[in-house]
Design an enzyme around this catalytic site. Structure first.
Site, short mmCIF file in Angstrom:
data_model
loop_
_atom_site.label_atom_id
_atom_site.label_comp_id
_atom_site.label_asym_id
_atom_site.label_seq_id
_atom_site.Cartn_x
_atom_site.Cartn_y
_atom_site.Cartn_z
N ASN A 195 0.84 -1.20 0.00
CA ASN A 195 0.00 0.00 0.00
C ASN A 195 0.88 1.25 0.00
OD1 ASN A 195 0.60 -0.81 2.69
ND2 ASN A 195 -1.08 0.40 3.52
N GLU A 234 0.40 5.17 0.61
CA GLU A 234 -0.50 6.23 1.07
C GLU A 234 0.02 7.60 0.62
OE1 GLU A 234 -1.06 5.60 5.30
OE2 GLU A 234 -2.24 3.79 4.89
N CYS A 264 -4.08 0.68 -2.63
CA CYS A 264 -3.89 -0.56 -1.87
C CYS A 264 -2.81 -1.45 -2.49
CB CYS A 264 -5.18 -1.37 -1.84
SG CYS A 264 -6.53 -0.62 -0.94
N GLU A 288 -2.99 -4.61 -3.18
CA GLU A 288 -3.50 -5.53 -4.20
C GLU A 288 -3.54 -4.87 -5.57
OE1 GLU A 288 -4.71 -4.77 -1.27
OE2 GLU A 288 -5.94 -6.37 -0.40
N CYS A 294 -10.25 -4.92 -0.26
CA CYS A 294 -11.36 -3.95 -0.22
C CYS A 294 -12.18 -4.07 -1.50
CB CYS A 294 -10.82 -2.53 -0.03
SG CYS A 294 -10.16 -1.81 -1.55
N CYS A 333 -10.43 -3.08 -4.80
CA CYS A 333 -9.46 -4.08 -5.26
C CYS A 333 -10.17 -5.32 -5.81
CB CYS A 333 -8.51 -4.45 -4.13
SG CYS A 333 -7.39 -3.10 -3.70
N1 THU Z 1 -5.27 -1.44 2.38
C1 THU Z 1 -4.69 -2.30 1.48
O1 THU Z 1 -3.58 -2.05 1.00
N2 THU Z 1 -5.36 -3.41 1.14
C2 THU Z 1 -6.55 -3.81 1.67
O2 THU Z 1 -7.06 -4.85 1.30
C3 THU Z 1 -7.20 -2.98 2.68
C4 THU Z 1 -6.59 -1.66 2.92
C5 THU Z 1 -4.53 -0.27 2.80
C6 THU Z 1 -5.05 1.06 2.32
C7 THU Z 1 -4.53 1.99 3.39
O3 THU Z 1 -3.21 2.36 3.07
C8 THU Z 1 -4.49 1.14 4.65
O4 THU Z 1 -4.54 -0.19 4.22
C9 THU Z 1 -5.63 1.41 5.61
O5 THU Z 1 -6.85 1.35 4.98
#
Ligand code: THU
Length: 139
Positions: free
Chosen positions: A51, A53, A62, A64, A94, A97
């Site tokens: 991920n 941010e 994310c 994925e 999520c 994704c």
């Molecule tokens: N996140 C992912 O990378 N994958 C997921 O399946 C759920 C959420 C990340 C997005 C964000 O950077 C952090 O987790 C919190 O939501």
């Protein structure tokens, strides 16, 4: 929802290890929630993502999706499985994704690792039973 797929343990283990490694690269200073993903292409290649941010929060992507985009950017579009490693309990992908995965692999196996190092395997068909798809654009 918990339908085991035919992914041998050693392959699942390799994907989990790759996802765990990718998780180390996560850029998650805002949530503190680090995620790694490893995507297995039909030809055996593995693509990873973490991920990423952003200070403008909604630009976050994310793990994925980053794995999918890395693979497609290198010419792969057929996928068999994706492993996801996060903090604590097994984290399913999520909704965004799920939709992105379904574009290329509607029945991909989704390997989730829990805090006890146990993995379970779901299918995207179960996680996203009625995806929007290209066929709705035809009419
Ligand atoms: N996140 C992912 O990378 N994958 C997921 O399946 C759920 C959420 C990340 C997005 C964000 O950077 C952090 O987790 C919190 O939501």
């Amino acid at each position: 929802m918990d339908i085991p797929q035919d992914i041998p343990d050693d392959i699942a283990g390799q994907l989990i290890a790759a996802a765990r490694e990718a998780r180390e690269f996560a850029h998650a200073p805002y949530s503190g929630f680090r995620v790694g993903a490893a995507l297995l292409a039909k030809d055996g290649a593995i693509f990873t993502g973490c991920n990423v941010e952003n200070s403008s929060y909604s630009l976050t992507c994310c793990a994925e999706r980053n794995a999918v985009f890395a693979a497609v950017g290198e010419g792969r579009r057929d996928f068999i499985a994706i492993a996801i490693v996060a903090d604590g309990e097994a984290v399913p992908p999520c909704g965004a994704c799920r939709q992105v995965l379904s574009e290329f692999a509607p029945d991909i196996s989704v390997i989730l690792l829990d805090r006890h190092e146990q993995h379970r395997i779901l299918t995207l068909t179960n996680l996203l039973p009625e995806p929007f798809s290209a066929r709705y654009l035809k009419d």
